[in-house]
Design a protein around this motif. Structure first.
Motif, PDB file in Angstrom:
ATOM      1  N   GLU A  64      55.556 -17.358   3.986  1.00 30.94           N
ATOM      2  CA  GLU A  64      54.662 -18.141   3.123  1.00 30.94           C
ATOM      3  C   GLU A  64      53.418 -17.365   2.698  1.00 30.94           C
ATOM      4  O   GLU A  64      52.750 -17.766   1.743  1.00 30.94           O
ATOM      5  CB  GLU A  64      54.220 -19.413   3.850  1.00 30.94           C
ATOM      6  CG  GLU A  64      55.272 -20.496   3.932  1.00 30.94           C
ATOM      7  CD  GLU A  64      54.740 -21.744   4.618  1.00 30.94           C
ATOM      8  OE1 GLU A  64      54.866 -22.832   4.033  1.00 30.94           O
ATOM      9  OE2 GLU A  64      54.185 -21.635   5.722  1.00 30.94           O
ATOM     10  N   SER A  68      54.380 -18.798  -3.014  1.00 27.94           N
ATOM     11  CA  SER A  68      54.430 -20.256  -3.051  1.00 27.94           C
ATOM     12  C   SER A  68      55.303 -20.798  -1.922  1.00 27.94           C
ATOM     13  O   SER A  68      56.159 -20.084  -1.372  1.00 27.94           O
ATOM     14  CB  SER A  68      54.990 -20.733  -4.396  1.00 27.94           C
ATOM     15  OG  SER A  68      56.375 -20.442  -4.485  1.00 27.94           O
ATOM     16  N   ASP A  70      57.662 -22.952  -2.277  1.00 19.59           N
ATOM     17  CA  ASP A  70      59.050 -22.976  -2.740  1.00 19.59           C
ATOM     18  C   ASP A  70      59.698 -21.603  -2.615  1.00 19.59           C
ATOM     19  O   ASP A  70      60.873 -21.490  -2.237  1.00 19.59           O
ATOM     20  CB  ASP A  70      59.103 -23.453  -4.193  1.00 19.59           C
ATOM     21  CG  ASP A  70      58.784 -24.936  -4.332  1.00 19.59           C
ATOM     22  OD1 ASP A  70      58.836 -25.647  -3.316  1.00 19.59           O
ATOM     23  OD2 ASP A  70      58.488 -25.370  -5.458  1.00 19.59           O
ATOM     24  N   ALA A  74      62.941 -20.617  -0.265  1.00 19.98           N
ATOM     25  CA  ALA A  74      64.151 -20.003  -0.813  1.00 19.98           C
ATOM     26  C   ALA A  74      64.524 -18.745  -0.031  1.00 19.98           C
ATOM     27  O   ALA A  74      65.709 -18.510   0.265  1.00 19.98           O
ATOM     28  CB  ALA A  74      63.944 -19.679  -2.290  1.00 19.98           C
ATOM     29  N   ARG A 219      52.267 -34.075  -7.244  1.00 22.91           N
ATOM     30  CA  ARG A 219      53.197 -33.501  -6.278  1.00 22.91           C
ATOM     31  C   ARG A 219      53.165 -34.295  -4.979  1.00 22.91           C
ATOM     32  O   ARG A 219      52.261 -35.095  -4.739  1.00 22.91           O
ATOM     33  CB  ARG A 219      52.843 -32.034  -6.017  1.00 22.91           C
ATOM     34  CG  ARG A 219      53.062 -31.139  -7.217  1.00 22.91           C
ATOM     35  CD  ARG A 219      52.300 -29.838  -7.126  1.00 22.91           C
ATOM     36  NE  ARG A 219      52.562 -29.104  -5.893  1.00 22.91           N
ATOM     37  CZ  ARG A 219      51.860 -28.043  -5.505  1.00 22.91           C
ATOM     38  NH1 ARG A 219      50.858 -27.597  -6.252  1.00 22.91           N
ATOM     39  NH2 ARG A 219      52.154 -27.422  -4.381  1.00 22.91           N
ATOM     40  N   PRO A 222      55.649 -30.987   0.746  1.00 25.43           N
ATOM     41  CA  PRO A 222      56.836 -30.147   0.571  1.00 25.43           C
ATOM     42  C   PRO A 222      57.947 -30.497   1.555  1.00 25.43           C
ATOM     43  O   PRO A 222      57.694 -30.928   2.673  1.00 25.43           O
ATOM     44  CB  PRO A 222      56.310 -28.735   0.843  1.00 25.43           C
ATOM     45  CG  PRO A 222      55.098 -28.940   1.694  1.00 25.43           C
ATOM     46  CD  PRO A 222      54.486 -30.219   1.236  1.00 25.43           C
TER      47      PRO A 222
END
Length: 231
Positions: A64, A68, A70, A74, A219, A222
């Motif tokens: 991280e 980001s 995301d 991934a 948003r 997460p």
């Protein structure tokens, strides 16, 4: 993890465990303050899921760094699909090409391998980390190359569930505090001083500000790879 999943410890009706321990008590303590009352009214209570106290979680926090959420998720998913099971020993067996294919930079490869060696050799023990004081847990993590104060504080919040951690170097927190007080982004040094007023619930305060930050941008909290969450 020290929590047994009680509502008062940060669990909700869906059975998920949320950060930090004592989330509801912290919200009750901070909620009457105007800035937090306004956040709760417009954005609702924060629901950031707790992560496992584990090698995988620290490795994900390394991923991280400077990318980001995301993108880090991934990379972790690619790694998890190639390294089964994702243990320190298995991670150390991966070559540079495999790690590059997962998105690791050369620096993050080095940090990940040093972390894996520390766990394999017992220099980082997760049971001892869970039982340690905040100060000792922070010190233990900071001894690992590649783990700075931000990474260590994020681990204390999301893996150990500590209720009084204030990650003043976090960009989102700096922006959110500035927005909530009608000013520009607050710098780390000033933000660390501001946070003193919310002891012993600084983690809860941080989660409320993060909730405000996400809500303002349409948003939600997460959703990380499921392997990072307690079973």
């Amino acid at each position: 993890m020290r929590s047994g999943g009680r509502v008062g410890a940060g669990a909700d009706g869906d059975g998920a465990l949320y950060a930090p321990e004592g989330l509801e008590q912290g919200i009750a303590a901070l909620g009457p303050e105007p800035v937090f009352r306004a956040i709760l009214e417009r954005a609702g209570a924060p629901r950031f899921r707790r992560r496992r106290n584990s090698f995988e979680t620290i490795l994900h926090i390394i991923l991280e760094q400077q990318v980001s959420i995301d993108a880090a998720a991934a990379m972790f998913r690619r790694l998890h699909g190639l390294c089964i099971p994702l243990t320190p020993e298995a991670f150390l067996a991966l070559d540079d090409a495999t790690l590059r294919s997962c998105g690791f930079s050369r620096q993050k490869m080095a940090y990940g391998r040093l972390l894996a060696e520390a766990v394999r050799e017992g220099r980082l023990d997760f049971a001892r980390l869970a039982a340690a004081s905040d100060e000792d847990a922070l010190s233990n993590l900071l001894q690992l190359k590649g783990i700075g104060r931000w990474s260590a504080e994020i681990y204390l919040i999301f893996a150990l569930g500590r209720p009084d951690v204030w990650p003043a170097a976090d960009l989102g927190l700096q922006i959110a505090v500035g927005e909530c007080f009608g000013r520009e982004r607050v710098g780390e040094r000033e933000l660390r001083e501001i946070g003193e007023r919310w002891q012993p619930w600084r983690t809860v305060a941080a989660c409320l500000f993060w909730q405000s930050y996400l809500h303002a941008r349409g948003r939600t909290a997460p959703h990380l790879p499921p392997e990072l969450y307690p079973a």
